[in-house]
Design an enzyme around this catalytic site. Structure first.
Site, PDB file in Angstrom:
ATOM      1  N   TYR A 127     -16.616   8.640  -8.573  1.00 33.75           N
ATOM      2  CA  TYR A 127     -16.273   7.256  -8.214  1.00 33.75           C
ATOM      3  C   TYR A 127     -17.033   6.274  -9.124  1.00 33.75           C
ATOM      4  O   TYR A 127     -16.437   5.360  -9.687  1.00 33.75           O
ATOM      5  CB  TYR A 127     -16.650   7.032  -6.753  1.00 33.75           C
ATOM      6  CG  TYR A 127     -16.426   5.657  -6.214  1.00 33.75           C
ATOM      7  CD1 TYR A 127     -17.508   4.839  -5.898  1.00 33.75           C
ATOM      8  CD2 TYR A 127     -15.145   5.169  -5.992  1.00 33.75           C
ATOM      9  CE1 TYR A 127     -17.316   3.575  -5.377  1.00 33.75           C
ATOM     10  CE2 TYR A 127     -14.954   3.900  -5.470  1.00 33.75           C
ATOM     11  CZ  TYR A 127     -16.043   3.118  -5.165  1.00 33.75           C
ATOM     12  OH  TYR A 127     -15.847   1.856  -4.658  1.00 33.75           O
TER      13      TYR A 127
ATOM     14  N   ASP B  12       0.863  -1.187   0.000  1.00 36.19           N
ATOM     15  CA  ASP B  12       0.000   0.000   0.000  1.00 36.19           C
ATOM     16  C   ASP B  12       0.897   1.234   0.000  1.00 36.19           C
ATOM     17  O   ASP B  12       2.115   1.117   0.091  1.00 36.19           O
ATOM     18  CB  ASP B  12      -0.920  -0.003   1.249  1.00 36.19           C
ATOM     19  CG  ASP B  12      -2.207   0.794   1.003  1.00 36.19           C
ATOM     20  OD1 ASP B  12      -3.297   0.235   1.161  1.00 36.19           O
ATOM     21  OD2 ASP B  12      -2.100   1.983   0.610  1.00 36.19           O
ATOM     22  N   ILE B  13       0.261   2.403  -0.088  1.00 38.21           N
ATOM     23  CA  ILE B  13       1.024   3.647  -0.082  1.00 38.21           C
ATOM     24  C   ILE B  13       1.473   3.963   1.344  1.00 38.21           C
ATOM     25  O   ILE B  13       2.389   4.745   1.572  1.00 38.21           O
ATOM     26  CB  ILE B  13       0.133   4.786  -0.645  1.00 38.21           C
ATOM     27  CG1 ILE B  13       0.973   5.987  -1.087  1.00 38.21           C
ATOM     28  CG2 ILE B  13      -0.954   5.190   0.322  1.00 38.21           C
ATOM     29  CD1 ILE B  13       1.088   6.057  -2.588  1.00 38.21           C
TER      30      ILE B  13
HETATM   31  C1  VAH Z   1     -18.358   3.928  -0.952  1.00 32.99           C
HETATM   32  N1  VAH Z   1     -18.028   1.875   0.319  1.00 32.99           N
HETATM   33  O1  VAH Z   1     -19.190   4.245  -0.137  1.00 32.99           O
HETATM   34  C2  VAH Z   1     -17.942   2.455  -1.011  1.00 32.99           C
HETATM   35  C3  VAH Z   1     -18.836   1.672  -1.932  1.00 32.99           C
HETATM   36  C4  VAH Z   1     -21.165   1.198  -2.618  1.00 32.99           C
HETATM   37  C5  VAH Z   1     -20.303   1.992  -1.734  1.00 32.99           C
HETATM   38  O2  VAH Z   1     -18.461   1.823  -3.251  1.00 32.99           O
HETATM   39  O3  VAH Z   1     -17.878   4.708  -1.722  1.00 32.99           O
END
Ligand code: VAH
Length: 316
Positions: free
Chosen positions: A140, A32-33
């Site tokens: 994300y 890991d970092i």
């Molecule tokens: C988040 N635990 O909250 C992660 C996940 C579905 C949630 O991708 O970003």
């Protein structure tokens, strides 16, 4: 041997522990970092690796004769909204680096996690199917849906054996929350034991798909051990166990800690949570490689509170 990138994170920590149990400590290199918890650092090899640095990954792959890479390094949903460029760079460069190492035959198999974050506000919210509308509205989620199509591309075009699961919110107690939106359900247990009170950053009826860490680790290893011909989906499998709201988890905790109280103060993460499904249909995973979850909200809560109330070595 196996290399875990992002081994100090929430999933990486417990995945490393389980992999070392199965394949013996010295066959699982954690990296890991930043360093991980005491248990991980003392039980087997550890290397500081920035998961976006392909040359260093290749050096470690050669040093330990690595054949499998589990890539758990990523920036999660809430933090990614604050640092979009950094999140995109980390989540994508790390994946493409590892996929290239597999394409160049330096490694044989790759595990890469996707997430229910690939679904967006236009996706059917209940029993979300494997194939459906996917219009993610978080950085994300955008990085995860892109990653899924890269995995499928490298499999189709170069025969790379990369496998992936769309994790729901994952609940665990061994590491502190790491910038996820579903992490309220991790923090609530710590705060219930420490303060008997928790201020939740999501509203009381926010239903989200969730899973106990033990189930997530089990599913990951089962997918990686499946016969290649049984892994029919090479973008990423829906994976499900339970779903609950902050109100429901608070009620479950109160069965053990009667004077536990919860209050609600939604913040920017409410919008992220509202864009995600409430429950997931994972029948493909159950059909293709015999997936079956073990924990429900009741047994998960019992297990976590029992563990948190035992004298623990310092947790990360
Ligand atoms: C988040 N635990 O909250 C992660 C996940 C579905 C949630 O991708 O970003």
């Amino acid at each position: 041997t196996i290399l875990v990138l992002g081994a100090s994170g929430q999933i990486g920590t417990e995945l490393t522990q389980k992999l070392r149990l199965i394949y013996k400590n010295n066959n699982v290199i954690a990296s890991d970092i930043r360093e991980g918890n005491e248990e991980m650092m003392s039980s087997g090899p550890f290397e500081i690796i920035d998961a976006t640095d392909k040359e260093t990954i290749l050096k470690i792959v050669k040093k330990y004769n690595v054949t499998q890479v589990y890539l758990l390094a990523a920036m999660l949903s809430a933090t990614a909204e604050k640092f979009p460029q950094k999140a995109w760079d980390l989540n994508m460069t790390s994946l493409l680096s590892v996929l290239d190492l597999a394409k160049e035959k330096h490694i044989k198999q790759v595990y890469w996690p996707s997430s229910i974050a690939v679904f967006g506000p236009t996706t059917p919210k209940n029993n979300t199917p494997q194939k459906t509308i996917m219009e993610p509205t978080t950085v994300y989620g955008i990085s995860k849906i892109s990653g899924e199509f890269w995995c499928n591309y490298y499999h189709e075009k170069f025969g790379v054996d990369v496998r992936s699961l769309r994790y729901p919110g994952i609940i665990s107690w061994k590491t502190k929350p790491g910038g996820g939106t579903t992490d309220y359900a991790v923090d609530i247990y710590f705060k219930a034991v420490k303060d008997k009170n928790y201020e939740c950053f999501l509203s009381e009826n926010t239903r989200l798909p969730m899973m106990y860490m033990n189930d997530a680790v089990e599913a990951t290893i089962r997918l990686m051990q499946a016969k290649p011909e049984d892994v029919k989906i090479r973008t990423s499998y829906n994976l499900a166990a339970i779903d609950f709201t902050p109100k429901e988890i608070a009620l479950e905790i109160q069965k053990h800690i009667p004077d536990f109280t919860i209050s609600y103060k939604s913040d920017f993460r409410q919008k992220i949570a509202d864009s995600w499904p409430q429950s997931i249909d994972d029948s493909e995973a159950r059909k293709d490689w015999n997936w079956q979850h073990q924990f429900n909200l009741e047994s998960m809560t019992k297990d976590i509170l029992k563990s948190l109330n035992k004298p623990q070595e310092e947790t990360v």
